[in-house]
Every structure is written in C-alpha cells, then in structure tokens.
Design a protein around this motif. Structure first.
Motif, PDB file in Angstrom:
ATOM      1  N   GLU A  88     -60.954 -12.014   3.593  1.00 20.48           N
ATOM      2  CA  GLU A  88     -59.587 -11.586   3.372  1.00 20.48           C
ATOM      3  C   GLU A  88     -58.625 -12.678   3.833  1.00 20.48           C
ATOM      4  O   GLU A  88     -58.938 -13.463   4.728  1.00 20.48           O
ATOM      5  CB  GLU A  88     -59.300 -10.287   4.124  1.00 20.48           C
ATOM      6  CG  GLU A  88     -60.028  -9.079   3.546  1.00 20.48           C
ATOM      7  CD  GLU A  88     -59.610  -7.784   4.238  1.00 20.48           C
ATOM      8  OE1 GLU A  88     -58.656  -7.833   5.048  1.00 20.48           O
ATOM      9  OE2 GLU A  88     -60.234  -6.748   3.969  1.00 20.48           O
ATOM     10  N   ARG A  89     -57.450 -12.713   3.252  1.00 15.45           N
ATOM     11  CA  ARG A  89     -56.451 -13.728   3.609  1.00 15.45           C
ATOM     12  C   ARG A  89     -55.923 -13.504   5.018  1.00 15.45           C
ATOM     13  O   ARG A  89     -55.732 -12.374   5.456  1.00 15.45           O
ATOM     14  CB  ARG A  89     -55.283 -13.722   2.622  1.00 15.45           C
ATOM     15  CG  ARG A  89     -55.631 -14.250   1.237  1.00 15.45           C
ATOM     16  CD  ARG A  89     -54.368 -14.422   0.422  1.00 15.45           C
ATOM     17  NE  ARG A  89     -53.558 -15.539   0.908  1.00 15.45           N
ATOM     18  CZ  ARG A  89     -52.311 -15.782   0.518  1.00 15.45           C
ATOM     19  NH1 ARG A  89     -51.724 -14.949  -0.335  1.00 15.45           N
ATOM     20  NH2 ARG A  89     -51.646 -16.828   0.985  1.00 15.45           N
ATOM     21  N   PHE A  90     -55.691 -14.621   5.697  1.00 23.96           N
ATOM     22  CA  PHE A  90     -55.094 -14.627   7.035  1.00 23.96           C
ATOM     23  C   PHE A  90     -55.934 -13.846   8.045  1.00 23.96           C
ATOM     24  O   PHE A  90     -55.409 -13.155   8.909  1.00 23.96           O
ATOM     25  CB  PHE A  90     -53.657 -14.090   6.997  1.00 23.96           C
ATOM     26  CG  PHE A  90     -52.799 -14.761   5.964  1.00 23.96           C
ATOM     27  CD1 PHE A  90     -52.636 -16.132   5.981  1.00 23.96           C
ATOM     28  CD2 PHE A  90     -52.189 -14.030   4.964  1.00 23.96           C
ATOM     29  CE1 PHE A  90     -51.863 -16.765   5.022  1.00 23.96           C
ATOM     30  CE2 PHE A  90     -51.409 -14.652   3.999  1.00 23.96           C
ATOM     31  CZ  PHE A  90     -51.245 -16.025   4.032  1.00 23.96           C
ATOM     32  N   THR A  91     -57.234 -13.960   7.910  1.00 27.75           N
ATOM     33  CA  THR A  91     -58.135 -13.461   8.951  1.00 27.75           C
ATOM     34  C   THR A  91     -58.815 -14.683   9.560  1.00 27.75           C
ATOM     35  O   THR A  91     -59.444 -15.462   8.856  1.00 27.75           O
ATOM     36  CB  THR A  91     -59.185 -12.502   8.360  1.00 27.75           C
ATOM     37  OG1 THR A  91     -59.904 -13.160   7.307  1.00 27.75           O
ATOM     38  CG2 THR A  91     -58.521 -11.250   7.814  1.00 27.75           C
ATOM     39  N   ALA A 113     -59.365 -20.356   3.625  1.00 26.91           N
ATOM     40  CA  ALA A 113     -60.387 -21.111   2.899  1.00 26.91           C
ATOM     41  C   ALA A 113     -61.362 -20.193   2.174  1.00 26.91           C
ATOM     42  O   ALA A 113     -61.498 -20.237   0.948  1.00 26.91           O
ATOM     43  CB  ALA A 113     -61.130 -22.038   3.860  1.00 26.91           C
ATOM     44  N   LEU A 114     -62.059 -19.332   2.920  1.00 20.29           N
ATOM     45  CA  LEU A 114     -63.039 -18.442   2.295  1.00 20.29           C
ATOM     46  C   LEU A 114     -62.360 -17.460   1.354  1.00 20.29           C
ATOM     47  O   LEU A 114     -62.904 -17.115   0.295  1.00 20.29           O
ATOM     48  CB  LEU A 114     -63.833 -17.701   3.371  1.00 20.29           C
ATOM     49  CG  LEU A 114     -64.888 -18.527   4.103  1.00 20.29           C
ATOM     50  CD1 LEU A 114     -65.524 -17.704   5.214  1.00 20.29           C
ATOM     51  CD2 LEU A 114     -65.967 -18.999   3.139  1.00 20.29           C
ATOM     52  N   ALA A 115     -61.174 -17.006   1.723  1.00 21.66           N
ATOM     53  CA  ALA A 115     -60.450 -16.084   0.841  1.00 21.66           C
ATOM     54  C   ALA A 115     -60.149 -16.760  -0.494  1.00 21.66           C
ATOM     55  O   ALA A 115     -60.395 -16.186  -1.567  1.00 21.66           O
ATOM     56  CB  ALA A 115     -59.163 -15.628   1.510  1.00 21.66           C
ATOM     57  N   SER A 116     -59.649 -17.981  -0.459  1.00 20.80           N
ATOM     58  CA  SER A 116     -59.313 -18.700  -1.691  1.00 20.80           C
ATOM     59  C   SER A 116     -60.551 -18.927  -2.549  1.00 20.80           C
ATOM     60  O   SER A 116     -60.506 -18.786  -3.771  1.00 20.80           O
ATOM     61  CB  SER A 116     -58.659 -20.033  -1.352  1.00 20.80           C
ATOM     62  OG  SER A 116     -57.445 -19.833  -0.653  1.00 20.80           O
ATOM     63  N   VAL A 117     -61.666 -19.288  -1.910  1.00 18.45           N
ATOM     64  CA  VAL A 117     -62.903 -19.502  -2.665  1.00 18.45           C
ATOM     65  C   VAL A 117     -63.350 -18.207  -3.340  1.00 18.45           C
ATOM     66  O   VAL A 117     -63.800 -18.200  -4.491  1.00 18.45           O
ATOM     67  CB  VAL A 117     -64.008 -20.053  -1.738  1.00 18.45           C
ATOM     68  CG1 VAL A 117     -65.347 -20.088  -2.465  1.00 18.45           C
ATOM     69  CG2 VAL A 117     -63.640 -21.445  -1.236  1.00 18.45           C
ATOM     70  N   SER A 118     -63.221 -17.091  -2.634  1.00 14.82           N
ATOM     71  CA  SER A 118     -63.686 -15.818  -3.200  1.00 14.82           C
ATOM     72  C   SER A 118     -62.849 -15.370  -4.390  1.00 14.82           C
ATOM     73  O   SER A 118     -63.326 -14.619  -5.245  1.00 14.82           O
ATOM     74  CB  SER A 118     -63.678 -14.726  -2.118  1.00 14.82           C
ATOM     75  OG  SER A 118     -62.355 -14.325  -1.813  1.00 14.82           O
TER      76      SER A 118
END
Length: 718
Positions: A88-91, A113-118
């Motif tokens: 999730e964003r901003f976690t 980073a992970l949010a954007s990739v997902s």
C-alpha cells in the motif's frame, strides 16, 4: 441542484465540472512518476534489499525485465503481520514523522516503491525472518493482496530461506503506451546491468549476481568483502583499475563559515590518471549512499581533465560523498535521482581542487614513448654510432638530451629544423613581456626577495572557472542571448580560442599583445572585457554568485561620492536633487535587482552584495560609486528588454579591468600587479573558452601589428 450543475456543465460555453479521480487512477499516475522502466524498478528493489542489511543479492531477468524481474536477498525479511499492507502507498518502516527526514540514513522512506510496482505489474513476495519457522508467500495487484486473477488472497506458508524474494512479472501490462515506449529487451537489460554494476561498486561488502533467467552463467558476479578498487577492476576492467588514483577530502579547512557549527562532510574519489583515455566519461556519483546525478559536479570534474587529456578523451570517476543528514534534502525527486544539499558549490570546488592537484602532479611525471627512427630509416649499429659520434651543437643539445637518455647506444637523426620565419610560440608557459624587461626605475627596483623577477617566470597553473548557463524562460533574455550568437565573428573567435598571451603593453590604455599562428595582434582588452562580461551577465542571468560587502556601505554615500566629482552644470537640478533621484530610483527597484542581478540593498539603504560574474576575478571596487551613479540615468527602467540590456552593459563597464588612478605608492603598484595577474591568468583564459566576439571589435579594437614571414623579410634585407 446536481441536475442544474450537470446541465450547466453540458453547456459548451461553461466550465467543466471538477471531479475526484478514482483511487486506482491516482495510484497508477503516481506509479508512472517512480517506475519509468525495468531498471528504475530494479533500483528501488535493490535499495530495499540493502536497507534490509543483505550481504548477498541475486537478480534474475527475462525479456529485459519486462516479463520477469526477480531480486533475492538474505536480509532481515518481513514480518507476516506486515504483509497485508506491504504494497500500500505510504506504508514504511523507515520514518514515523516528517522530522525523521532530517536524520534519514536509509535508501527508502516514502513507502511508494513496492506500491508503484504493484500498480503496473503482477507482484509476488516470498519472505522469512530468522525467528520464523517457515517462509510466507503473498501476491499483490494494485497494492492489495490478490491472486493473479484478482481474487482476494491471504499469505500462505511455504519453504524458503532467510531473506526476501520479490518477483515482478509482466511489467507495464496494464499501461500499453509505457510498454511500447520502451526500447528492445537487450537495451533494457543493459540498463539493468548498469544499475547493478554501480551499486556493486559502491557496496563492495555485498555479493551481487545478475543473469538472464535460464542462463547458466551470470553476466555480473562479485564477491562479498572486497574493496572499491577491486570492485572497479572486476566490473569495469583492469585497464581502469591500474590507472586509478585515490583521494579523500573532508570538511576540515573548507573555508565555509556559518553562524552555527560547521556541518561535517567527507568524500572519497577514485579517478583515472592522465594515462587513461576513453571515448566517453564514466561517472558514478553517490551522495549519502544514494545513486544520483549532478550535471554541475560532473561538469566540474570533466573540466579538470580538459587541459590534461586530448580532445575527445574522457576519464573514469567514482565519487562517494557523505554529508550530514541535516544538510541534505533527499525528497526533491520522485525517483530520488537528485538531492539538494548545503554548500554544494564550495564542496564541489574543494573536491575539484584536490583532484586537480593530484592530476597535475601525475601529468608532470607522465612518461612518453619516442619514435627513434624516421620513416624509412635504419637503426645504426653500436660500432657505427661510436664512429659517427660527434659533439652536438649547443642549440641541439636540449633536443637530443631526452632521446639520448632512452637510447644510450645511438642518438636518432636530428629532425630538420624549421625555418626561423616559421617558428611560433606554442605554449602558454613561454616567457611573456613582463619577464623580458628586468630593468626597473629606482622607485620600481625590486627588493632582495624579488631578485629573480628578471629570470624566466615560474609556471602558473590556473583552472578556468566554470560558467553554468542559467535556466531562464524570459523571452527578453532569450532574445538578447540570440543577438549575441547572431553577431559572432568566426575569425576573431578562432583567434581568441587559439591565441598565446604575450603581455600587457599599457595597463592604463587597456592594451595587450597576443599571438595567433604567425601573426601578432594588439588588442584593447578593456573593450573585449566589456563585451565578455556583458555576455557573462546574460549567460548567468538570475543565477549569479555574490560578492559580499562587509561592512555594507550606504548607497546614498556612494552615489554622493560619484556625483560630487561630476560636472553637473548643464543640469537644472542641484547635486543633492540628482543624488535623491538616483537613490530613489534604485531603492524602488531593489527587489527586482536582488532577484535578477544579486545586487542586494537592505532596508537601511546599504549595499550588501554585488553580482559576481567570474570566479577568481574581482572588479575594481574603486569604480563602485560610479557604477551606482550611472544606474540612475543610463538604465532604461521602463522596458523589460532594454532594462536588462542597459543594466548588464553598465555592470560590464564596472567589471572592465582599468585603474582609475595610476599612483606611485606601494599600494597602487600592488593593485596594478594584481590587476595584471587577473587579466593574464583569469580574464584571457576565460575569454578563450566562453566569449563570442562580435564583428564590431574587429573594426576598432583588434589590430594586427606584425606577420612573422613579412617581418623576417624586413630583417633579412638589413
């Protein structure tokens, strides 16, 4: 009311309604700012692995990272309880408040980073902490736990090692425009290799592996626990490693003074010696361990090599800069590609000076290979060389000394000497006029400490200051810049770029001699300087360095000094009224002057700073009252383009190197000596590099006074 709003919106003449974007659209837009291509996704994931204290990182790639991008590390792993909000964003686990950004020591911190990739791929994670009995696997789509078909799912237990495996599949599958804009898989893979290579150099204690999926042998593999120099040799080749020079610089003694205590910084630089040459510059820059880009730092280091390497040759440079976290703002670019930090210019200058000093020492001791035979010649035997050996003429001894030291048995045939009328000066280190006249008047006779003034001058090495073109979108400034380019005189440009400075003929009349090829020119360096400083003002418009005046002199006092010596009899106004009008005119525009020209006048009417057009060059501050007085009547304050043009002309006139009074005191002579030094070692080298001379200078300020072949014929007849 809603119906009325919709009907109004449907009217072609009315404004369109404002609607809130859907969450999925917002997240996908944000993802596009961070994940540009597979290599940018890899950079974010590599930084997560390094933040997790991994000592081994393995990267697998398929179809340039667009079909598969997998990163496996042996870091600390992720708790199972954190997996539901992982993408999730901003976690984030890096910060808890905005103030934490001031003491940030990790790569990631925003939780994007992970949010954007997902949001632009199918993301799956397998992770295990040291305390877990098994690994946990989770899949994500659009930041949520979900299987590949989009149905909700929960983390599942599975076998796995300590650490984390992140798998990115079908990157940009839901943004076909971005996918089609990517280059071929081979180029994208080369970008991935470039990212891994740079992080492997900066983290030699970590083992890196990168390969194509299904390939038996990796394209990059590095051991853990090596040094930076070993990593550079392994990844960039031993040719570079053998020519690497190293230096470490710190903030101690950097000359930056602050009200509070000095912020510490340190830098480690690995750079190639003058013996190494490449077709393009390889520059690795890490600031507080972040891989970033800085055109200013790169240009500064590139400029250092300009006078050392041949044209078209470039070095390899690795720079790791450590700055106190309170001095750095890392949150200025979505991909963290850029950072801002305090005292960037001073730090860059000190690093450049340290590198330059080492390179100069290396360049002076550089060895050259000499060709000992002319084309078609034969090498004499030892007996032949003994029989034919004879004493060289005195004028040949210096020419043969170097060759004889490397070829002890046979001196090479003497090259045909050029005719006297074709000999020209080829080095800026040759003697100048100042060293050719050791005779002084009694008042000018040097002291015992200056007894060697009549001898050959000591070599002076001065780095040409870097001029950075400011970003300015004002149409008036762009037109003025274009006008300079339109009137450039090609022949005079070549003369300036390839001239050899001979000496100053008359400082008061601003006359200097320069040589270009076989011709000698008398130049009005004052006229050239006025045009040059006008161009520098345009180039750096709105982004000048400053000359701090301490104590700050009162504007009114300076203007009064200038008006007092002016003949104002033709004016109907008294001198007091003239002073008032000039002071009021300048003061009313002090905000504009500070913003555009770095001419700062404080609320008390004191001049606190002036624009610095050329580093290493200080204008004659005796001319400051005259400069300020002329700003009133000579600047067209009511037309934007004319205002900028006339102000910069007055500023350029202020910068012209000319003594106001030719005095006979020791202080006056010291000022003239300093001015001569600035003209020869700062002004002319800078004009050589940056000036675009107009044709008007050829018409009145540059005169050819001698042509070597013609002059030689005159002396031959004598």
């Amino acid at each position: 009311m809603a119906a009325n709003h919709e009907s109004t919106a449907s009217n072609l003449n009315g404004p369109k309604p404002i609607r809130r974007l859907e969450e999925a659209v917002i997240n996908r837009i944000a993802a596009g700012e961070i994940i540009h291509r597979p290599s940018s996704a890899l950079k974010e994931l590599l930084e997560n692995s390094l933040d997790a204290k991994a000592t081994s990182i393995k990267v697998s790639v398929e179809d340039g990272g667009m079909k598969l991008l997998q990163i496996q590390d042996n870091g600390c792993g992720i708790w199972k309880a954190d997996l539901p909000i992982l993408a999730e964003r901003f976690t984030t686990s890096k910060i808890t408040s905005f103030q934490d950004l001031e003491r940030l020591t990790t790569y990631g911190f925003r939780g994007e980073a992970l949010a954007s990739v997902s949001y632009v791929s199918q993301l799956s994670v397998v992770t295990k902490t040291k305390s877990d009995t098994c690994a946990w696997k989770a899949a994500y789509i659009d930041g949520k736990l979900a299987s590949k078909d989009g149905s909700p799912t929960e983390p599942k237990a599975c076998a796995g090692n300590d650490g984390t495996i992140i798998t990115v599949e079908n990157l940009f599958y839901n943004t076909p425009t971005r996918l089609s804009a990517l280059r071929g898989s081979s180029e994208e893979y080369s970008r991935i290799l470039d990212v891994v290579t740079k992080y492997a150099v900066h983290n030699p204690h970590v083992s890196f592996t990168c390969k194509k999926s299904g390939s038996a042998s990796p394209d990059i593999t590095t051991p853990s626990g090596s040094s930076v120099k070993q990593a550079i040799g392994q990844l960039y080749g031993q040719t570079i490693a053998k020519e690497l020079l190293e230096t470490r610089i710190s903030s101690a003694g950097d000359g930056v003074i602050r009200v509070d205590e000095e912020e510490p910084w340190s830098a480690e630089v690995f750079f190639t010696s003058p013996n190494y040459q490449a077709k393009k510059m390889v520059f690795l820059l890490f600031i507080t361990h972040r891989l970033v880009e800085s055109s200013r730092i790169k240009k500064a280091l590139e400029t250092i090599y300009t006078g050392i390497l041949p044209k078209g040759a470039f070095p390899f440079v690795y720079l790791s800069l450590q700055i106190d976290s309170r001095s750095v703002d890392v949150n200025v670019h979505p991909t963290k590609r850029e950072v801002h930090f305090l005292d960037e210019e001073q730090i860059t200058q000190k690093i450049g000076d340290a590198v330059h000093a080492i390179l100069i020492g290396q360049n002076q001791s550089k060895t050259f290979e000499y060709q000992t035979l002319l084309t078609g010649g034969t090498a004499p035997t030892a007996s032949q060389s003994k029989k034919g050996k004879k004493r060289a003429r005195p004028d040949e001894e210096d020419e043969l000394s170097e060759a004889s030291s490397s070829v002890p048995l046979a001196a090479p045939p003497a090259a045909k000497k050029p005719a006297p009328n074709h000999k020209v000066r080829t080095s800026q280190q040759d003697r100048t006029l100042d060293s050719m006249f050791p005779v002084y008047t009694p008042s000018q006779r040097p002291s015992i400490g200056d007894a060697n003034l009549g001898q050959t001058q000591k070599t002076v090495v001065v780095k040409v200051p870097e001029i950075v073109v400011s970003e300015c979108n004002l149409a008036s400034v762009m037109r003025l810049r274009q006008e300079v380019e339109d009137v450039k005189h090609e022949e005079l440009t070549e003369i300036l770029q390839k001239h050899v400075f001979v000496g100053i003929v008359d400082l008061g009349r601003c006359l200097s001699l320069v040589q270009h090829s076989k011709k000698l020119y008398l130049m009005n360096h004052g006229a050239l300087a006025e045009e040059f400083f006008y161009q520098l003002g345009l180039i750096q418009f709105g982004d000048y360095h400053r000359i701090k005046l301490d104590p700050s002199p009162p504007l009114r006092t300076l203007v009064e000094l200038a008006v007092d010596v002016e003949d104002t009899s033709a004016s109907k106004l008294s001198k007091a009224n003239i002073v008032n009008m000039i002071v009021d005119t300048i003061t009313a525009r002090r905000e504009m002057l500070a913003e555009y020209f770095s001419l700062e006048i404080d609320a008390d009417g004191n001049v606190s700073s002036l624009p610095l057009l050329l580093k290493g060059y200080t204008p004659n501050l005796d001319k400051l009252p005259l400069f300020l007085m002329r700003l009133g009547p000579q600047v067209d304050w009511y037309s934007e383009q004319k205002c900028f043009q006339t102000f910069l002309r007055e500023l350029a006139y202020f910068y012209v190197p000319e003594p106001l009074i030719s005095g006979s005191t020791d202080a006056d002579r010291a000022d003239e000596t300093a001015m001569r030094w600035q003209i020869q070692h700062v002004l002319f080298p800078a004009m050589t590099r940056y000036m675009l001379p107009p044709k008007t200078l050829v018409d009145r300020d540059v005169v050819q006074v001698a042509h070597l072949p013609e002059l030689y014929r005159v002396f031959e007849r004598c």
